[in-house]
Scaffold this active site. Structure first.
Site, PDB file in Angstrom:
ATOM      1  N   SER A 196       4.390  -3.333   8.417  1.00 24.34           N
ATOM      2  CA  SER A 196       3.165  -3.489   9.211  1.00 24.34           C
ATOM      3  C   SER A 196       2.988  -2.385  10.254  1.00 24.34           C
ATOM      4  O   SER A 196       2.527  -2.649  11.371  1.00 24.34           O
ATOM      5  CB  SER A 196       3.113  -4.880   9.857  1.00 24.34           C
ATOM      6  N   HIS A 246      13.888  -0.999  -2.283  1.00 19.99           N
ATOM      7  CA  HIS A 246      12.821  -1.670  -1.523  1.00 19.99           C
ATOM      8  C   HIS A 246      12.927  -3.183  -1.742  1.00 19.99           C
ATOM      9  O   HIS A 246      13.257  -3.630  -2.841  1.00 19.99           O
ATOM     10  CB  HIS A 246      11.454  -1.149  -1.987  1.00 19.99           C
ATOM     11  N   TRP A 264       2.765   4.130  -1.593  1.00 19.82           N
ATOM     12  CA  TRP A 264       1.511   3.618  -2.169  1.00 19.82           C
ATOM     13  C   TRP A 264       1.721   2.375  -3.043  1.00 19.82           C
ATOM     14  O   TRP A 264       0.746   1.747  -3.460  1.00 19.82           O
ATOM     15  CB  TRP A 264       0.837   4.697  -3.016  1.00 19.82           C
ATOM     16  N   LYS A 265       2.973   2.074  -3.363  1.00 18.70           N
ATOM     17  CA  LYS A 265       3.278   0.922  -4.243  1.00 18.70           C
ATOM     18  C   LYS A 265       2.451   1.028  -5.527  1.00 18.70           C
ATOM     19  O   LYS A 265       2.213   2.136  -6.013  1.00 18.70           O
ATOM     20  CB  LYS A 265       3.055  -0.388  -3.479  1.00 18.70           C
ATOM     21  N   GLY A 310       0.630  -0.563   3.338  1.00 19.15           N
ATOM     22  CA  GLY A 310      -0.820  -0.797   3.382  1.00 19.15           C
ATOM     23  C   GLY A 310      -1.620   0.286   4.098  1.00 19.15           C
ATOM     24  O   GLY A 310      -2.626   0.785   3.569  1.00 19.15           O
ATOM     25  N   GLU A 331      13.570  -2.359   6.992  1.00 22.60           N
ATOM     26  CA  GLU A 331      12.325  -3.065   6.695  1.00 22.60           C
ATOM     27  C   GLU A 331      12.577  -4.573   6.634  1.00 22.60           C
ATOM     28  O   GLU A 331      12.933  -5.097   5.567  1.00 22.60           O
ATOM     29  CB  GLU A 331      11.778  -2.605   5.339  1.00 22.60           C
TER      30      GLU A 331
HETATM   31  P1  PGA Z   1       3.466  -2.419   4.912  1.00 21.45           P
HETATM   32  O1  PGA Z   1       4.617  -2.095   3.824  1.00 21.45           O
HETATM   33  O2  PGA Z   1       3.311  -1.167   5.739  1.00 21.45           O
HETATM   34  O3  PGA Z   1       2.251  -2.724   4.092  1.00 21.45           O
HETATM   35  O4  PGA Z   1       3.939  -3.560   5.713  1.00 21.45           O
HETATM   36  C1  PGA Z   1       5.764  -1.384   4.176  1.00 21.45           C
HETATM   37  C2  PGA Z   1       6.660  -1.266   2.977  1.00 21.45           C
HETATM   38  O5  PGA Z   1       6.733  -2.194   2.170  1.00 21.45           O
HETATM   39  O6  PGA Z   1       7.317  -0.227   2.784  1.00 21.45           O
END
Ligand code: PGA
Length: 228
Positions: A191, A106, A10-11, A213, A154
């Site tokens: 993404s 991350h 969720w950041k 996201g 990632e």
């Molecule tokens: P995203 O982020 O799905 O919005 O691209 C992935 C992440 O940063 O773990």
């Protein structure tokens, strides 16, 4: 049965009220029924990584519901200090009563200055507090500390851009980490959506996805879990 991890990152999003509305919507009875059926066919582990500020509320909420589903909590980072005079830090000792997993390294944290040395310390502390580290790697050159069993590949350009890596390339990277670095599970992140998730999870070496996201909307994330 191939093990799949569906991780929601969720950041820096959601306060307590937003967290409750997400969980109430995500854990609707149709989804729970589907999940019980799905467990017989696929080995899917759901891991939600919210901000620290809502963790204890979620733990109380989930324990009052005793759902018996493969749902776990994770932290988005961990302090590189054991304890003491480190204002603002959240340590492994504090986290071990709240979460099972912890995302470490991350790329957004690396951009804010986190170094490999920090990441190594964080992994050691996570393991010493019985937390399972999920270490993010940007490419095959990213070093992975000792003792790590799960990595999330990632590529920086794929994060939040709507421009994911190709599933075939992600699979090659996953194969590299499994065969050359002794990693047990490799996830893909960047993404991921309900539309493209299966193209990653059906790759031989990929064991799930780390979703930013698209994890913020409960319906979008439950579709990701379903389609994986
Ligand atoms: P995203 O982020 O799905 O919005 O691209 C992935 C992440 O940063 O773990």
């Amino acid at each position: 049965m191939k093990k799949l991890f569906l991780v929601a990152n969720w950041k820096a999003n959601k306060d307590i009220a937003e967290m409750y509305s997400w969980f109430i919507s995500f854990l609707n009875s149709d989804f729970i029924t589907w999940l019980h059926e799905e467990e017989k066919k696929h080995d899917k582990t759901i891991i939600i990584c919210p901000p620290f500020t809502v963790l204890s509320e979620i733990v109380i909420f989930l324990s009052s519901h005793s759902l018996k589903i493969p749902l776990f909590l994770g932290a988005q980072t961990i302090s590189s200090f054991e304890s003491g005079s480190y204002t603002g830090e959240v340590t492994g000792h504090m986290l071990e009563e709240l979460v099972t997993y912890v995302i470490i390294g991350h790329s957004e944290r690396r951009q804010m200055g986190e170094t490999f040395e920090d990441i190594e310390k964080k992994v050691q502390l996570a393991l010493s507090h019985n937390l399972i580290p999920i270490v993010c790697v940007q490419d095959i050159h990213t070093p992975v500390p000792e003792g790590v069993k799960i990595v999330a590949y990632e590529p920086v350009n794929a994060i939040g851009s709507g421009n994911p890596d190709s599933p075939e390339h992600a699979n090659e990277v996953a194969m590299y980490f499994k065969e050359s670095k002794n990693i047990l599970y490799v996830l893909y992140g960047g993404s991921v959506t309900s539309k493209n998730v299966a193209s990653f999870t059906r790759q031989e070496y990929i064991n799930g996805v780390l979703v930013g996201g698209a994890s913020l909307e409960p319906d979008a994330f439950s579709l990701i879990v379903k389609n994986a």
